[in-house]
Design a protein around this motif. Structure first.
Motif, PDB file in Angstrom:
ATOM      1  N   LEU A   1       0.822  -1.198   0.000  1.00 50.05           N
ATOM      2  CA  LEU A   1       0.000   0.000   0.000  1.00 50.05           C
ATOM      3  C   LEU A   1       0.864   1.259   0.000  1.00 50.05           C
ATOM      4  O   LEU A   1       1.883   1.317   0.690  1.00 50.05           O
ATOM      5  N   GLN A   2       0.423   2.257  -0.772  1.00 49.64           N
ATOM      6  CA  GLN A   2       1.123   3.544  -0.757  1.00 49.64           C
ATOM      7  C   GLN A   2       0.918   4.252   0.580  1.00 49.64           C
ATOM      8  O   GLN A   2       1.827   4.887   1.101  1.00 49.64           O
ATOM      9  N   LYS A   3      -0.307   4.125   1.119  1.00 50.55           N
ATOM     10  CA  LYS A   3      -0.625   4.737   2.407  1.00 50.55           C
ATOM     11  C   LYS A   3      -1.452   3.762   3.231  1.00 50.55           C
ATOM     12  O   LYS A   3      -2.149   2.903   2.679  1.00 50.55           O
ATOM     13  N   GLN A   4      -1.351   3.899   4.538  1.00 49.83           N
ATOM     14  CA  GLN A   4      -2.093   3.005   5.416  1.00 49.83           C
ATOM     15  C   GLN A   4      -3.596   3.168   5.221  1.00 49.83           C
ATOM     16  O   GLN A   4      -4.094   4.252   4.895  1.00 49.83           O
ATOM     17  N   ALA A   5      -4.283   2.051   5.429  1.00 42.42           N
ATOM     18  CA  ALA A   5      -5.742   2.081   5.336  1.00 42.42           C
ATOM     19  C   ALA A   5      -6.313   2.887   6.491  1.00 42.42           C
ATOM     20  O   ALA A   5      -5.636   3.156   7.488  1.00 42.42           O
ATOM     21  N   VAL A   6      -7.577   3.282   6.354  1.00 44.99           N
ATOM     22  CA  VAL A   6      -8.255   4.087   7.367  1.00 44.99           C
ATOM     23  C   VAL A   6      -9.491   3.345   7.844  1.00 44.99           C
ATOM     24  O   VAL A   6     -10.248   2.775   7.038  1.00 44.99           O
ATOM     25  N   LEU A   7      -9.698   3.313   9.145  1.00 39.83           N
ATOM     26  CA  LEU A   7     -10.905   2.732   9.728  1.00 39.83           C
ATOM     27  C   LEU A   7     -11.881   3.865  10.024  1.00 39.83           C
ATOM     28  O   LEU A   7     -11.600   4.746  10.820  1.00 39.83           O
ATOM     29  N   HIS A   8     -13.023   3.841   9.342  1.00 36.35           N
ATOM     30  CA  HIS A   8     -14.023   4.904   9.486  1.00 36.35           C
ATOM     31  C   HIS A   8     -15.385   4.280   9.702  1.00 36.35           C
ATOM     32  O   HIS A   8     -15.865   3.504   8.876  1.00 36.35           O
ATOM     33  N   GLN A   9     -16.005   4.587  10.841  1.00 34.55           N
ATOM     34  CA  GLN A   9     -17.307   4.027  11.202  1.00 34.55           C
ATOM     35  C   GLN A   9     -17.290   2.507  11.072  1.00 34.55           C
ATOM     36  O   GLN A   9     -18.187   1.892  10.482  1.00 34.55           O
ATOM     37  N   GLN A  10     -16.229   1.901  11.599  1.00 39.13           N
ATOM     38  CA  GLN A  10     -16.041   0.458  11.636  1.00 39.13           C
ATOM     39  C   GLN A  10     -15.912  -0.172  10.250  1.00 39.13           C
ATOM     40  O   GLN A  10     -16.127  -1.374  10.075  1.00 39.13           O
ATOM     41  N   LYS A  11     -15.536   0.632   9.246  1.00 45.19           N
ATOM     42  CA  LYS A  11     -15.326   0.117   7.896  1.00 45.19           C
ATOM     43  C   LYS A  11     -13.922   0.504   7.428  1.00 45.19           C
ATOM     44  O   LYS A  11     -13.436   1.592   7.746  1.00 45.19           O
ATOM     45  N   THR A  12     -13.300  -0.403   6.679  1.00 48.71           N
ATOM     46  CA  THR A  12     -11.950  -0.162   6.199  1.00 48.71           C
ATOM     47  C   THR A  12     -11.983   0.562   4.854  1.00 48.71           C
ATOM     48  O   THR A  12     -12.643   0.110   3.917  1.00 48.71           O
ATOM     49  N   TYR A  13     -11.269   1.678   4.795  1.00 50.59           N
ATOM     50  CA  TYR A  13     -11.126   2.455   3.568  1.00 50.59           C
ATOM     51  C   TYR A  13      -9.656   2.438   3.157  1.00 50.59           C
ATOM     52  O   TYR A  13      -8.772   2.508   4.015  1.00 50.59           O
TER      53      TYR A  13
END
Length: 263
Positions: free
Chosen positions: A44-56
């Motif tokens: 991954l170029q950038k780390q994933a984001v956890l938003h409202q219990q969902k992975t972006y």
């Protein structure tokens, strides 16, 4: 402006800048879990984001994972996956698939100038499988190319050790496994009119379903009266955390239900 007032003003500007980015991603945080595709960690170029219990994930990373093409023009982002185009309207949050609004479509997420897309929903739209592995703290994706991996093989193509295994189990009714080799054995039959035929292979959620028909003698045909042991040999490389199930094509019940299997 004295030094103290200058520091307060500078700090205020920094806080405003941080707030502007956070306001668009309220409730989001960096996702520390790993993401793997067909058992291999995704780069991954950038780390994933956890938003409202969902992975972006970053849209460019999603494109790499799905072997797709991502384009961004103004407030419209497009992800072309196979024959489908998923469009994200960044200003309104609208999502369309092939130009049509879809129920349950999940909007993209902005972090500064970066666009993040909902990983699970996007993977499912691409026809692939995704699951959470709590033990490894990993998001695991199985690409569609891994689904139809069940292949019937000629016994002559097997190694000597594999041929010995086939020889040892082909007379016992059941499903016999050695590594990625499977032997589907019908058991003793009175003549060659009885056999086995794979009619369909279907990928279900974390399961590969193999439908097998127990073929019967053709009415009116004469067969030599000799005992036979019908069997099929196949190889399958299952994706991580998937299982294989053999089903009777006529009854839709487990093949050889009630008999001993997996010798």
């Amino acid at each position: 402006m004295n030094k103290k007032a200058w520091l307060i003003a500078a700090l205020s500007l920094q806080l405003v800048s941080v707030y502007s980015v956070a306001a668009a991603t309220s409730g989001s945080q960096v996702q520390t879990a790993t993401i793997s595709v067909d058992g291999k960690a995704a780069a991954l170029q950038k780390q994933a984001v956890l938003h409202q219990q969902k992975t972006y994930v970053l849209a460019q990373d999603a494109a790499s994972i799905l072997k797709a093409k991502w384009t961004l023009q103004g407030q419209t982002g497009q992800m072309k996956v196979g024959n489908h185009t998923i469009a994200y309207q960044l200003d309104s949050g609208a999502v369309t698939v092939d130009g049509k609004a879809v129920q349950g479509g999940e909007a993209a997420l902005l972090r500064g100038k970066d666009v993040y897309v909902p990983l699970r929903w996007l993977v499912e739209q691409a026809g692939q499988k995704i699951a959470w592995n709590p033990e490894k703290r990993a998001v695991e994706i199985v690409s569609s190319g891994q689904n139809d991996s069940f292949v019937l093989v000629d016994e002559k193509q097997l190694t000597e050790a594999e041929q010995e295994f086939v020889e040892s189990v082909k007379g016992k009714q059941g499903i016999h496994q050695q590594g990625d080799l499977y032997v589907i054995a019908r058991g003793q039959s009175p003549h060659p009119g009885y056999g086995l035929q794979v009619t369909k292979v279907q990928q279900s959620w974390e399961q590969l379903l193999v439908y097998v028909k127990l073929t019967e003698p053709v009415p009116g045909m004469m067969y030599p009266q000799v005992i036979t042991y019908p069997y099929l040999t196949a190889k399958v490389k299952l994706p991580p955390y998937n299982t294989i199930v053999f089903i009777d094509a006529d009854t839709n019940k487990p093949l050889f239900e009630g008999t001993q299997s997996n010798q």
